[in-house]
Write an enzyme that holds these catalytic residues in place. Structure first.
Site, PDB file in Angstrom:
ATOM      1  CG  PHE A   1      -1.816   1.167   1.394  1.00 35.37           C
ATOM      2  CD1 PHE A   1      -2.424   1.780   0.313  1.00 35.37           C
ATOM      3  CD2 PHE A   1      -2.052   1.673   2.673  1.00 35.37           C
ATOM      4  CE1 PHE A   1      -3.260   2.887   0.492  1.00 35.37           C
ATOM      5  CE2 PHE A   1      -2.887   2.762   2.858  1.00 35.37           C
ATOM      6  CZ  PHE A   1      -3.487   3.372   1.764  1.00 35.37           C
TER       7      PHE A   1
ATOM      8  CE  LYS B   1       7.241  -0.791  11.182  1.00 37.30           C
ATOM      9  NZ  LYS B   1       7.776  -0.974   9.801  1.00 37.30           N
TER      10      LYS B   1
ATOM     11  CG  ASN C   1       7.377  -5.879  10.911  1.00 36.59           C
ATOM     12  OD1 ASN C   1       7.292  -5.755   9.690  1.00 36.59           O
ATOM     13  ND2 ASN C   1       6.309  -5.980  11.680  1.00 36.59           N
TER      14      ASN C   1
ATOM     15  CE1 TYR D   1       3.498  -3.098  11.833  1.00 36.17           C
ATOM     16  CE2 TYR D   1       2.290  -1.516  13.172  1.00 36.17           C
ATOM     17  CZ  TYR D   1       3.015  -1.814  12.034  1.00 36.17           C
ATOM     18  OH  TYR D   1       3.264  -0.827  11.109  1.00 36.17           O
TER      19      TYR D   1
END
Length: 305
Positions: A12, A137, A83, A133
């Site tokens: 995206f 990150k 990640n 997540y």
């Protein structure tokens, strides 16, 4: 001429950065994905090994790398691989490339964890992620910080909640548009969402792409950017308000049901983008209404991330 390697060019964020770079003079882009079913110049899984990344850097000779690759969902091992391990391999390869390189890495506001209601997270705010997540990150951001301290020209852009044309079905706005298109096709039906009690900092994906490109093509020789910069709209918007605006834009008058209640793990999101304005010369220019209109009127079938 800037030779730029765009990692995650099929995602995206990556697709919008790719489009934005096409309008940038004197930039030669090498697109990189790990998938074999999309068009790209190079196939590379960053999590495979630092050696594989080093070979890609040697073969394509970029002077700037933009990392839009990564995972937003999945089990902890896959999030850690995509990640954290991937970024570690990338940084390792860049630091040992034997020539000056620039890294623009895409981080997340989830690295701050639970932002107190009514406050805007600054780059020096506490970093206390509460989701796998956010943890992965933040760990990647620490890797980038260490690389910057070792001399790499590197910045992490902490993005809030991107929205706009092409928003994937893995995100609330994209999922809602998918339901509305199905209702259009069927001629009847209602929409279902999860809890709408959260507050989000919705930033137009095209503004995000502008910030990324500004960091990537910034003239060499200027003062180094801070290692972390927030990229958001700087506006805290209730999720329910976003949903109501999208339903109104679509002219939807059917039923709307919410599953569950209360807030999610991150009930409030708001980022202070003053530092990006002052050091990067970037500001968000598109309103949430602009973003929703672009999403609705450009949408057909929305695929997951």
């Amino acid at each position: 001429m800037t030779r730029l390697m765009l990692l995650g060019a099929d995602g995206f964020v990556g697709e919008h950065v790719r489009t934005r770079l096409a309008a940038e003079p004197d930039v030669e882009v090498t697109t990189v994905t790990r998938r074999g079913d999309v068009a790209a110049d190079v196939r590379l899984d960053l999590a495979e090994s630092a050696v594989a990344v080093a070979h890609a850097l040697r073969d394509t000779t970029p002077d700037t790398v933009v990392n839009c690759a990564g995972s937003t969902a999945g089990d902890p091992p896959s999030l850690a691989a995509n990640n954290l391990v991937a970024v570690s391999n990338l940084v390792d390869a860049m630091l040992t490339a034997g020539r000056p390189l620039r890294l623009v890495h895409i981080g997340s506001v989830a690295e701050y964890g639970r932002i107190p209601g009514g406050e805007a997270a600054r780059e020096d705010s506490p970093e206390r992620p509460v989701t796998p997540y956010g943890l992965t990150k933040l760990a990647a951001t620490h890797v980038v910080r260490t690389a910057a301290a070792a001399g790499l020209d590197a910045v992490t852009l902490r993005v809030t909640t991107p929205i706009g044309p092409g928003t994937p079905s893995s995100m609330l706005a994209g999922r809602l548009v998918g339901q509305l298109r199905q209702i259009e096709a069927a001629g009847a039906g209602g929409v279902t969402t999860g809890p709408l009690d959260d507050v989000r900092d919705y930033v137009d994906i095209r503004d995000v792409a502008d910030a990324i490109v500004a960091a990537a093509v910034r003239p060499r020789g200027q003062a180094a950017l801070p290692v972390v910069l927030n990229v958001g709209s700087g506006v805290a918007t209730p999720t329910r308000e976003m949903v109501d605006a999208l339903l109104g834009l679509a002219g939807f008058t059917g039923g709307h049901r919410t599953d569950g209640g209360g807030s999610t793990a991150l009930p409030y999101q708001h980022a202070d983008v003053t530092a990006a304005r002052e050091t990067l010369g970037w500001s968000p220019t598109r309103s949430l209404d602009d973003s929703l209109a672009a999403l609705w009127f450009s949408s057909t079938v929305l695929a997951p991330c």
